[in-house]
Enzyme design. Structure first.
Site, PDB file in Angstrom:
ATOM      1  N   ASP A  87       0.843  -1.198   0.000  1.00 29.53           N
ATOM      2  CA  ASP A  87       0.000   0.000   0.000  1.00 29.53           C
ATOM      3  C   ASP A  87       0.880   1.252   0.000  1.00 29.53           C
ATOM      4  OD1 ASP A  87      -2.447  -1.673   0.557  1.00 29.53           O
ATOM      5  OD2 ASP A  87      -1.262  -2.089   2.341  1.00 29.53           O
ATOM      6  N   HIS A 131      -4.771  -3.387   6.371  1.00 30.54           N
ATOM      7  CA  HIS A 131      -4.529  -3.638   4.948  1.00 30.54           C
ATOM      8  C   HIS A 131      -5.871  -4.044   4.335  1.00 30.54           C
ATOM      9  CE1 HIS A 131      -3.025  -4.913   1.146  1.00 30.54           C
ATOM     10  NE2 HIS A 131      -3.534  -6.105   1.315  1.00 30.54           N
TER      11      HIS A 131
HETATM   12  N1  LIG Z   1      -0.740  -7.955   2.392  1.00 30.42           N
HETATM   13  C1  LIG Z   1      -0.755  -7.685   1.103  1.00 30.42           C
HETATM   14  O1  LIG Z   1      -0.420  -6.581   0.684  1.00 30.42           O
HETATM   15  C2  LIG Z   1      -1.172  -8.709   0.088  1.00 30.42           C
HETATM   16  C3  LIG Z   1      -1.672  -9.925   0.474  1.00 30.42           C
HETATM   17  N2  LIG Z   1      -2.053 -10.859  -0.453  1.00 30.42           N
HETATM   18  C4  LIG Z   1      -2.540 -12.134   0.061  1.00 30.42           C
HETATM   19  O2  LIG Z   1      -1.487 -13.091   0.006  1.00 30.42           O
HETATM   20  C5  LIG Z   1      -2.026 -14.400   0.003  1.00 30.42           C
HETATM   21  C6  LIG Z   1      -1.357 -15.260  -1.046  1.00 30.42           C
HETATM   22  O3  LIG Z   1      -1.631 -14.769  -2.333  1.00 30.42           O
HETATM   23  P1  LIG Z   1      -1.291 -15.635  -3.638  1.00 30.42           P
HETATM   24  O4  LIG Z   1       0.100 -16.142  -3.586  1.00 30.42           O
HETATM   25  O5  LIG Z   1      -1.707 -14.811  -4.778  1.00 30.42           O
HETATM   26  O6  LIG Z   1      -2.311 -16.848  -3.450  1.00 30.42           O
HETATM   27  P2  LIG Z   1      -2.274 -18.268  -4.135  1.00 30.42           P
HETATM   28  O7  LIG Z   1      -3.637 -18.832  -3.939  1.00 30.42           O
HETATM   29  O8  LIG Z   1      -1.665 -18.208  -5.489  1.00 30.42           O
HETATM   30  O9  LIG Z   1      -1.261 -19.081  -3.206  1.00 30.42           O
HETATM   31  C7  LIG Z   1      -1.519 -19.381  -1.887  1.00 30.42           C
HETATM   32  C8  LIG Z   1      -0.786 -20.658  -1.556  1.00 30.42           C
HETATM   33  O10 LIG Z   1      -0.922 -20.887  -0.163  1.00 30.42           O
HETATM   34  C9  LIG Z   1      -1.017 -22.269   0.019  1.00 30.42           C
HETATM   35  N3  LIG Z   1      -1.560 -22.566   1.339  1.00 30.42           N
HETATM   36  C10 LIG Z   1      -2.855 -22.574   1.736  1.00 30.42           C
HETATM   37  N4  LIG Z   1      -2.940 -22.956   3.017  1.00 30.42           N
HETATM   38  C11 LIG Z   1      -1.692 -23.168   3.452  1.00 30.42           C
HETATM   39  C12 LIG Z   1      -1.143 -23.604   4.679  1.00 30.42           C
HETATM   40  N5  LIG Z   1      -1.919 -23.911   5.730  1.00 30.42           N
HETATM   41  N6  LIG Z   1       0.198 -23.720   4.777  1.00 30.42           N
HETATM   42  C13 LIG Z   1       0.965 -23.463   3.728  1.00 30.42           C
HETATM   43  N7  LIG Z   1       0.516 -23.073   2.523  1.00 30.42           N
HETATM   44  C14 LIG Z   1      -0.800 -22.918   2.393  1.00 30.42           C
HETATM   45  C15 LIG Z   1      -1.878 -22.741  -1.147  1.00 30.42           C
HETATM   46  O11 LIG Z   1      -1.711 -24.127  -1.395  1.00 30.42           O
HETATM   47  C16 LIG Z   1      -1.331 -21.887  -2.273  1.00 30.42           C
HETATM   48  O12 LIG Z   1      -0.273 -22.518  -2.968  1.00 30.42           O
HETATM   49  C17 LIG Z   1      -3.536 -14.204  -0.205  1.00 30.42           C
HETATM   50  O13 LIG Z   1      -4.161 -14.283   1.074  1.00 30.42           O
HETATM   51  C18 LIG Z   1      -3.635 -12.797  -0.738  1.00 30.42           C
HETATM   52  O14 LIG Z   1      -4.889 -12.225  -0.485  1.00 30.42           O
HETATM   53  C19 LIG Z   1      -1.926 -10.617  -1.781  1.00 30.42           C
HETATM   54  C20 LIG Z   1      -1.434  -9.422  -2.231  1.00 30.42           C
HETATM   55  C21 LIG Z   1      -1.047  -8.374  -1.336  1.00 30.42           C
HETATM   56  O1  LIG Z   2      -6.827  -7.282  -2.654  1.00 35.05           O
HETATM   57  C1  LIG Z   2      -6.421  -8.456  -2.649  1.00 35.05           C
HETATM   58  O2  LIG Z   2      -7.152  -9.468  -2.577  1.00 35.05           O
HETATM   59  C2  LIG Z   2      -4.939  -8.700  -2.659  1.00 35.05           C
HETATM   60  C3  LIG Z   2      -4.298  -7.666  -1.842  1.00 35.05           C
HETATM   61  O3  LIG Z   2      -4.296  -7.739  -0.634  1.00 35.05           O
HETATM   62  C4  LIG Z   2      -3.725  -6.507  -2.503  1.00 35.05           C
HETATM   63  O4  LIG Z   2      -3.466  -6.531  -3.711  1.00 35.05           O
HETATM   64  O5  LIG Z   2      -3.509  -5.519  -1.799  1.00 35.05           O
END
Ligand SMILES: NC(=O)C1=CN([C@@H]2O[C@H](COP(=O)(O)OP(=O)(O)OC[C@H]3O[C@@H](n4cnc5c(N)ncnc54)[C@H](O)[C@@H]3O)[C@@H](O)[C@H]2O)C=CC1
Ligand SMILES: O=C([O-])CC(=O)C(=O)O
Length: 329
Positions: free
Chosen positions: A160, A188
């Site tokens: 952000d 967030h």
């Molecule tokens: N804080 C931030 O700024 C942001 C946060 N996110 C969040 O990050 C997270 C991951 O995003 P992506 O990689 O795009 O999702 P994704 O769905 O591509 O990957 C998530 C992975 O986590 C694994 N997983 C699920 N439960 C698990 C567990 N108990 N232990 C280990 N691995 C586990 C899944 O098998 C999957 O491979 C989401 O919650 C998303 O909303 C995404 C973008 C920005």
């Molecule tokens: O909005 C979402 O689901 C993923 C996220 O946290 C971001 O891009 O900031």
């Protein structure tokens, strides 16, 4: 290389952020160009094979700093001796899922991970939670790691922060390096508050440099706060490379310090500063010094900022109360 490798655990390693993150960690961007790392990848059983594929690719890069890769579906193994824990894997919201369902599903992930960190992590462990809802997931993990200093648990608002830097730089026709002291306050989520009243652009208060309250209120704040949704809309998938980049920035700053005369944003455990209830994991202006994030003190908060900080913090209180009611903390 004689230095002992730093153990870096990445959860959700087979996911899209994991794929964008692991190669940068292994090439030295997380900790610095002279720090060897050992990677631990934690995945759910169904995704272990995909994580193995990523590990094969990491091998194929022949990174000089990468001293080994372990892959597991067991949290205890993944966090044993961990120095840096990047908690990326989370349960995404699916159709028909209510906020409470999402919090409950993630409680099932972050409670055991907090316990495993408590049981086996290295004394200097630092934890960054990326998986959403990041602040509350971090709170759940932290609450289940009573032997780890609470300040070691953080959640990511650096994406952000970076988004806000870019939007402001574009508006003013300056570079992101001309901007200092920008802050993301709160959660967030879409309630976050990107603050231009303490930010500076080449020494001038950013809100004054902008001199356009309508843009600040009706374009800048919502663009930054809703950027995640806009990326999903455009890409058909949520932010991955930019999220990985922000995770790298967050840890790099934490370990190596923030530059003199500047600060960054991170969600850290509140000590009650700025009226944020003690114990909540909320985003603040922070400096990193001697390997610790510290909340910048003494900023004057006007009514405009106060209302927005309070609204985002109120959402965090609601999330905390919801996970409390579910018995997750
Ligand atoms: N804080 C931030 O700024 C942001 C946060 N996110 C969040 O990050 C997270 C991951 O995003 P992506 O990689 O795009 O999702 P994704 O769905 O591509 O990957 C998530 C992975 O986590 C694994 N997983 C699920 N439960 C698990 C567990 N108990 N232990 C280990 N691995 C586990 C899944 O098998 C999957 O491979 C989401 O919650 C998303 O909303 C995404 C973008 C920005
Ligand atoms: O909005 C979402 O689901 C993923 C996220 O946290 C971001 O891009 O900031």
């Amino acid at each position: 290389m004689t230095r002992t490798p730093v153990n870096v655990t990445v959860t959700g390693a087979a996911g899209q952020i994991g794929y964008a993150l692991l190669f940068r960690i292994a090439s030295g961007h997380l900790l610095g160009p002279d720090v060897p790392v050992r990677l631990r990848l934690l995945e759910i059983p169904q995704a272990v094979k995909a994580a193995e594929g990523t590990a094969m690719e990491l091998d194929d890069c022949a990174f000089p700093l990468l001293s080994g890769i372990d892959i597991t579906d067991d949290a205890k193994t993944a966090f044993d001796g961990v120095n840096i824990a990047l908690l990326v894997g989370a349960r995404p919201r699916t159709k028909g899922m209510e906020r409470g369902d999402l919090l409950e599903a993630n409680g099932g992930i972050f409670k055991p991970q907090g316990e495993a960190i408590n049981a086996g992590a290295a004394d200097d462990v630092r934890v960054l939670v990326v998986g959403n809802p990041a602040n509350t997931n971090a709170l759940i993990a932290q609450q289940h790691a009573p032997d780890v200093p609470a300040e070691r648990f953080t959640a990511m608002t650096r994406l952000d922060h970076n988004r806000a830097l870019s939007q402001l730089a574009k508006k003013l026709g300056v570079t992101v390096s001309d901007i200092k002291k920008l802050t993301i306050w709160g959660n967030h989520s879409a309630t976050q508050y990107p603050d231009l009243f303490h930010a500076e652009v080449n020494g001038q208060v950013a809100a004054q440099a902008v001199n356009d309250q309508d843009w600040l209120e009706n374009t800048f704040i919502p663009t930054v706060a809703k950027r995640g949704a806009a990326i999903i809309e455009a890409r058909g998938a949520s932010s991955a490379a930019s999220a990985a980049n922000a995770a790298i920035d967050h840890v790099y700053s934490w370990v190596n310090g923030t530059p003199e005369g500047d600060w960054t944003s991170a969600a850290v455990v509140s000590d009650g500063s700025y009226g944020v209830p003690e114990g909540l994991i909320s985003s603040f202006p922070v400096v990193a010094k001697d390997g610790r994030y510290e909340i910048v003190q003494g900023l004057e908060i006007d009514d405009f900022s106060r209302a927005r900080i309070d609204a985002s913090v109120a959402e965090l209180v609601e999330e905390r109360d919801a996970v409390k009611a579910l018995g997750l903390i």
